[in-house]
Enzyme design. Structure first.
Site, short mmCIF file in Angstrom:
data_model
loop_
_atom_site.label_atom_id
_atom_site.label_comp_id
_atom_site.label_asym_id
_atom_site.label_seq_id
_atom_site.Cartn_x
_atom_site.Cartn_y
_atom_site.Cartn_z
N GLU A 151 68.88 -22.28 34.95
CA GLU A 151 68.09 -23.48 34.63
C GLU A 151 66.87 -23.09 33.82
OE1 GLU A 151 66.92 -25.69 38.14
OE2 GLU A 151 65.18 -26.51 37.09
N LYS A 182 68.70 -32.14 44.51
CA LYS A 182 67.75 -31.03 44.67
C LYS A 182 66.74 -31.46 45.74
CE LYS A 182 63.99 -29.07 41.90
NZ LYS A 182 63.69 -28.49 40.58
N ARG A 207 59.19 -26.36 30.26
CA ARG A 207 57.74 -26.25 30.46
C ARG A 207 57.08 -25.47 29.36
NH1 ARG A 207 57.29 -24.58 36.77
NH2 ARG A 207 59.32 -25.43 37.33
N THR A 230 62.99 -29.27 34.75
CA THR A 230 61.76 -30.03 34.50
C THR A 230 62.03 -31.20 33.55
OG1 THR A 230 60.67 -27.84 34.63
CG2 THR A 230 59.26 -29.74 34.28
#
Ligand code: ELE
Length: 216
Positions: free
Chosen positions: A49, A137, A53, A77
């Protein structure tokens, strides 16, 4: 082209079952992406993943998708519809968000990119269950209540499988992986900034190997 939620959730489940850990990567230099992903795959960790960011994230996803055999690159994100669309164009195969919002869920409905949305309460899990999500998640896992909270959901929410993420380490991952409602955990400990910056790919492969061995 859209895809139904069941099909997308099957993709998420398959991704979650590839290894006990999904590394959460913060990549400052897109040039690090390919050797890092090769090290993770060599260590037995295929799903990666890459979080949105940093400005390098989309280039990193593009490079891994194009060049690293055996890697299943995802995007993390994801906060907005445009994040989701940009990641899909870059070649991401799955998407992860820290939480959920009506606009993001609507965008996910219109996208072929399978989404693993984040939740921290039973009510949020139920709201996503109503929309067909069976894989979620749990974020931020440790501050929100850790393995104790997640374990408490196994009985009332037996259809839902989780990827807890947030504050988990190699030492604590087993507490989560031993739960019946956990398929994998997420964590940033496999790709520390100092190893990325030093180009210590052997070190990252070793961290991946230790993480892959968590499922005995
Ligand atoms: O980027 C996202 O979508 C997030 O939700 C946050 C990450 O999952 C955590 O930052 C994990 O980081 P560690 O706690 O260092 O393992």
């Amino acid at each position: 082209m859209t895809m139904n939620i069941e099909t997308k959730q099957q993709h998420v489940e398959a991704t979650m079952r590839l290894a006990p850990v999904i590394p959460v990567v913060i990549i400052e230099d897109a040039k690090h992406a390919v050797p890092m992903a090769r090290a993770l795959v060599a260590g037995g960790i295929p799903a990666i993943e890459v979080t949105l960011r940093t400005p390098a994230a989309l280039d990193a996803i593009r490079a891994i998708a194009a060049e690293v055999e055996g890697a299943v690159v995802g995007v993390g994100t994801v906060l907005t519809a445009s994040d989701l669309q940009a990641a899909e164009r870059a070649g991401a195969r799955f998407a992860v968000s820290p939480g959920m919002s009506p606009k993001l869920l609507a965008a996910a409905d219109d996208s072929t990119l399978p989404l693993l949305p984040g939740i921290a309460t039973a009510s949020e899990a139920m709201a996503l269950f109503e929309r067909g999500y069976r894989h979620l998640k749990f974020f931020p896992a440790v501050p929100a209540g850790g393995a104790k909270l997640l374990g408490a959901w196994a009985s009332p929410l037996p259809q839902i499988r989780f990827c807890p993420t947030g504050g988990i380490s190699l030492a604590t991952a087993k507490d989560f992986l031993s739960l019946s409602n956990v398929l994998c955990v997420g964590g940033s400990w496999l790709t520390p900034g100092d190893k990325l910056n030093a180009g210590d790919w052997a070190g990252i492969e070793q961290l991946a190997r230790e993480a892959a061995a968590l499922r005995a």
